[in-house]
Design an enzyme around this catalytic site. Sequence first.
Site, PDB file in Angstrom:
ATOM      1  N   ASP A  40     -10.529   1.462  -3.612  1.00 39.31           N
ATOM      2  CA  ASP A  40     -11.049   1.147  -2.285  1.00 39.31           C
ATOM      3  C   ASP A  40     -12.569   1.099  -2.273  1.00 39.31           C
ATOM      4  O   ASP A  40     -13.170   0.645  -1.291  1.00 39.31           O
ATOM      5  CB  ASP A  40     -10.578   2.185  -1.260  1.00 39.31           C
ATOM      6  CG  ASP A  40      -9.149   1.949  -0.804  1.00 39.31           C
ATOM      7  OD1 ASP A  40      -8.643   0.835  -1.006  1.00 39.31           O
ATOM      8  OD2 ASP A  40      -8.547   2.885  -0.235  1.00 39.31           O
ATOM      9  N   ASP A  61       0.823  -1.204   0.000  1.00 46.71           N
ATOM     10  CA  ASP A  61       0.000   0.000   0.000  1.00 46.71           C
ATOM     11  C   ASP A  61       0.862   1.262   0.000  1.00 46.71           C
ATOM     12  O   ASP A  61       2.071   1.220   0.267  1.00 46.71           O
ATOM     13  CB  ASP A  61      -0.924  -0.010   1.219  1.00 46.71           C
ATOM     14  CG  ASP A  61      -2.284   0.619   0.925  1.00 46.71           C
ATOM     15  OD1 ASP A  61      -2.378   1.410  -0.032  1.00 46.71           O
ATOM     16  OD2 ASP A  61      -3.245   0.326   1.661  1.00 46.71           O
TER      17      ASP A  61
END
Length: 735
Positions: A534, A468
């Site tokens: 997301d 990430d």
Amino acid sequence: MAPRSLPLSFEVTQLRAAGVGLVLDLTGGTLPRVLHWGADLGPLDPAELRALKLARAPQPIGFSVDGPVEPAVLPEQSAGWLGTPGLVGNRGGRDFSTAFAVREATLTVPDASSSTRSHSSSGEGGGSVTVRAHDASAALDLELTIELTASGLVRQRATVVNRGPSPFAVDAVHLTLPVPAVATELLDFTGHHLRERSPQRTAFTQGLRMRENRTGRTGYDSAHLLAAGTAGFGNRSGEVWAVHTAWSGNHRTFAERTFHSVSLLGSGELLLSGEVELAPGESYTTPWQYGSYGRGLDEVSARFHRLLRSRPHHPSSPRPVTLNTWEAVYFDHDLERLRELADAAAAVGAERFVLDDGWFGSRRDDRRGLGDWYVSDEVWPDGLGPLTDHVTGLGMEFGLWVEPEMINEDSELARAHPDWIMATGDRLPGAARHQQVLDLARPEAFAHILERLDELLRTYPISYLKWDHNRDLVEAGHRPTGRAGVHGQTLAVYRLMDELRRRHPGLEIESCSSGGGRVDLEILRRTDRVWVSDCIDALERQRIQRWTNALVPLELMGTHVGSDTAHTTGRRHSIDFRAGTALFGHFGIEWDLTAASPADLARLGEWVALYKELRGLLHTGTAVHADHPDPACHLHGVVAEDGSDAVYALVSLASSELYPPGPIGLPGLDPDAVYHVRPQPPGDLPDGNAHHWGAHLPWWTPEGVRLPGRVLSEAGLQTPVLYPERLVLLRATRV
């Protein structure tokens, strides 16, 4: 046969591959100009190539200098070009304008039988031209490589070398590709967190359209692709020319049209002030710029997909059904709860279990612990072994979330090494998500993170890292000088990934960046998947996944089934709409299955089984998208490379103004083959349950219809009436 390099005289040369032609003008010893990039012109002999140059030469009138101005792939003001310059730099205020003279040119072709003048579009096709040039006055060398890949992509990059006695500051290096005047419309992308890659169209008019990204990562609000095409170009129609900048840091992409009948698409790294200063003998190499030409956007995309599928490390094994724990538990890590989640995942057919954020250091929320890559004694007193043993005992792979480029100020690492945080000097940048950026261009910081990740991979059976990157790079300088450092940070991240993969062959890495904030061809040289967004809301995902697929093939796109209520939008969808949306990608689950109903678990198991049946087709076939006048209706699918099989999703995005809707064509089928077309379970129920909406659609039965591909494409099939935010699947198999 092995590639062969041949000396090339300063003439006009031609490369051909996969229906694309590239003609380069090397006459006069100046930097190469592109005479043609587009549809294959067929084999041309040297006399015909010279005639093409003569036929395309502009009338020398109205230019900024006497004679015609024909910009090279790296445009120079010394050639009369007053548009966006190719090289921007100076040596103490001097040498701001170059005049490179080519010293040598080399043609590299895929096999020894290839001609030095033309390369056939049969077989592998393509080839590359490398030119080496020098500017004695500016004391600079330049090497340009221009390649036509086997899939028909043009790619090019440049290396600038300082041969002078003093430093040379490089502010920008832009490479360009010309497009014809018939390209009157531009397509690029905008977006933000939870709404990545949103398309926007503008007219291609005179002047400069510049898209700049300064976020330090590929970015949501980046061009993604910048496409120029004929008026109204679509998925299957019109001529399209598109460029992509393969770089995960700051970059710029532009379209420029002048009244001199010059139209260019260009790009390059966006360098911050003072970021690249070449000492004597040092060099700077640009990112690769990719150009794709096609009849419609689907063909443009297919060239990128074939390139990515030719990577040496491209996944060859079936893409495993992946359960990620984030939306199921967030930071609430508990061994028994996670074991139960793993049991539920295995029961529906999951093949990989990924433990997300919260397993390390003091990381109980997003305010602390980032950078302390040690398994938390507080949450995991016996280490991760009890969980990894349970997961692998169920026959699943184990994956782990990491964010190696970032650091919380409230962490042991920050307290021990505050000088490892990127900043312009003594002033720290404003925090974002309570975190700062760790300077991986600093050797000791790089070595520390490499050691910690390497140790984790040696200790536990981790086959997959969800990597990430959750903040923009603001005031990202190398301390103590504070010199701008996005360029160095980007290269350091590449080195870190490369070294981890070297030490751990078979390790897979997913590129995640606040969702889909880092999606580009350079990060994909060292990763195996991108997290598309997301936002797992299936309605939002329909658009986000479609436009991610413009560059990235489905097997590299993380597409998950979320809970019935989307965590990011609050919107509710049926499981069939959620799972049918996730089917077209690398299928996964982002859902607390321990709280799901038995009926939902059973239905999810059916979709998992279908994904396993179809993933060989989905992940090797050609992605297709129909052009349909109704914005409420979207049809997309995948057709096998040999045309033997296809699966399509018919998606209702909103209420249609047509009632019932009209027929829609099935793109991509072999026109001369006969296909058996029928609904594909479990996506065969038009309203998501056992009752049809309205009267029965006559052909909508397991027996379906049998028709030639040409009829299915041109005449089409009547489609069922769907509730908004529903989808159904069609299967077409060659008889």
